[in-house]
Design a protein around this motif. Structure first.
Motif: not given
Ligand code: GDP
Ligand code: MN
Length: 389
Positions: A260-261, A299-303, A330-331, A340-343
């Protein structure tokens, strides 16, 4: 900061606490010499921070060089899974090769901090070994606890009380006194949060020896222990958290698979509650903060994506100071750099909501306004993913 067994034993030795003779090896080529030096018979011990090694096969008694080599090959360079590693295992990068000892009894001894009395507390049990955690739950009276006033330090009566609980004769008392004083001094001088010797073994000559050692140094005191910081090993699962902290994100890794973000710590907690309430498990806590900055989303997605267990991403943004269009931008930017391979399921509402939604539509994503609807969709998506994928 946790120390590995061999690091803790190094400190114990410095404080004159008896430990087995042993050597650290990081490659199989070093093994021969070391085992020969110990006379063939030895114990091969995987060096990991997680507890429960023995039960997981991380401690092997070897009678010959061949057995030692087989054990070493089995352990080195592979992840070892114990009840504490939660499914992922901890990589074994070093082995401690020790002399094999025979002993009369396995005891448990520790010094930790008691928050209630605000003093150090020493604990001793005559039932040490790999089952002690169960004892702690079942029959606490087999553990003797002695609190020590940190200003006046260890007194004779503390030691007498501990020793009496062992029910042994006076032959071992002197060695015990020295042992307890030395471990307490180590605990205090090195700002430890815990020193745990399990098992502490009683040898046939009525002396004691630390067969295993766990030690945690208080992070807030690390600045005055430069020598300890150098040996620091950041565990794999804390690596993500350290990285997040450096980027100004508040991140805690958890055991589930729904990443989650969220903007805001309170909303992030509520989001995790919703996830759990719907039969799913969060993979992390992540607060991207209140400020508006597309870079933070990247950065959040990277982590988040560094955790291989993640199966689906849930973004929950309640725009206030955080602007929905910034999050969407940002997204979008993050997706332009990597696919993005995951939903992903998103809930977006508040400041500049329309604009944010338009940006997401451009790249083929839809966002919900209502949190309940978003979580319902999340559940559908998560449950549609086959286990093991
Ligand atoms: P842990 O499971 O990570 O706590 O690993 P320990 O280092 O405590 O070892 C687990 C158990 O292995 C101990 O409780 C002992 O029973 C056994 N063990 C370890 N070293 C020796 C040794 O030198 N001789 C014998 N006989 N047993 C040992
Ligand atoms: Mn142990």
């Amino acid at each position: 900061m946790k120390l590995l067994e061999y690091q803790a034993k190094h400190l114990l030795k410095e404080y004159h606490v008896p430990i087995p003779e042993g050597f650290v090896v990081k490659g199989l080529s070093e093994l021969n010499k070391v085992v020969q030096q110990l006379g063939g018979r030895c114990v091969v011990k995987a060096q990991i921070l997680a507890g429960g090694r023995g039960k997981a096969g991380g401690v092997r008694l070897a009678g010959t060089l061949r057995e030692a080599a087989a054990a070493a090959e089995d352990l080195l360079g592979k992840p070892l899974e114990t009840y504490q590693t939660a499914g992922q295992g901890e990589m074994v990068n070093a082995l401690l090769i020790e002399e094999q000892l025979s002993f009369l009894k396995e005891l448990y001894f520790s010094v930790t901090y008691d928050r209630e009395t605000q003093t150090p507390v020493m604990m001793l049990s005559a039932e040490g070994g790999v089952e002690i955690e169960e004892i702690a739950v079942k029959k606490t009276d087999s553990i003797r606890k002695v609190h020590v006033n940190p200003l006046t330090g260890i007194q004779e009566h503390h030691i007498r009380e501990l020793y009496l609980s062992l029910g042994r004769g006076k032959e071992g008392y002197r060695a015990f006194t020295e042992l307890v004083r030395n471990i307490y001094r180590l605990y205090m001088e090195r700002d430890a949060a815990m020193v745990e010797i399990n098992p502490l073994v009683l040898l046939p000559d009525d002396t004691f020896l630390a067969l295993d050692a766990k030690m945690i140094i208080d992070d807030n005191a690390l600045f005055r222990h430069g020598d300890l910081v150098e040996i620091r090993k950041v565990p794999d699962d804390e690596q993500q958290e350290v990285e997040a902290r450096e980027k100004g994100l508040s991140f805690v890794k958890l055991d589930g698979d729904v990443a989650c973000m969220v903007n805001g710590a309170g909303l992030a907690m509520a989001t995790m509650d919703m996830i759990k309430h719907n039969g799913m498990e969060p993979a992390n806590f992540l607060d991207i903060g209140g400020s508006s900055n597309p870079q933070k989303v990247i950065e959040a997605l990277d982590i988040i994506m560094k955790n291989p267990r993640v199966k689906v991403i849930f973004i929950n943004v309640f725009g206030g100071i955080t602007r929905c269009d910034d999050v969407a931008n940002g997204f979008k930017k993050a997706l332009s750099r990597r696919s993005l391979e995951i939903p992903m399921v998103m809930r977006l509402t508040g400041t500049n909501e329309k604009e944010g939604r338009r940006i997401l539509e451009e790249i083929g994503y839809e966002a919900f306004t209502d949190l309940k609807e978003a979580v319902a969709r999340l559940k559908e998506v998560r449950n549609g993913i086959r286990e093991g994928n």
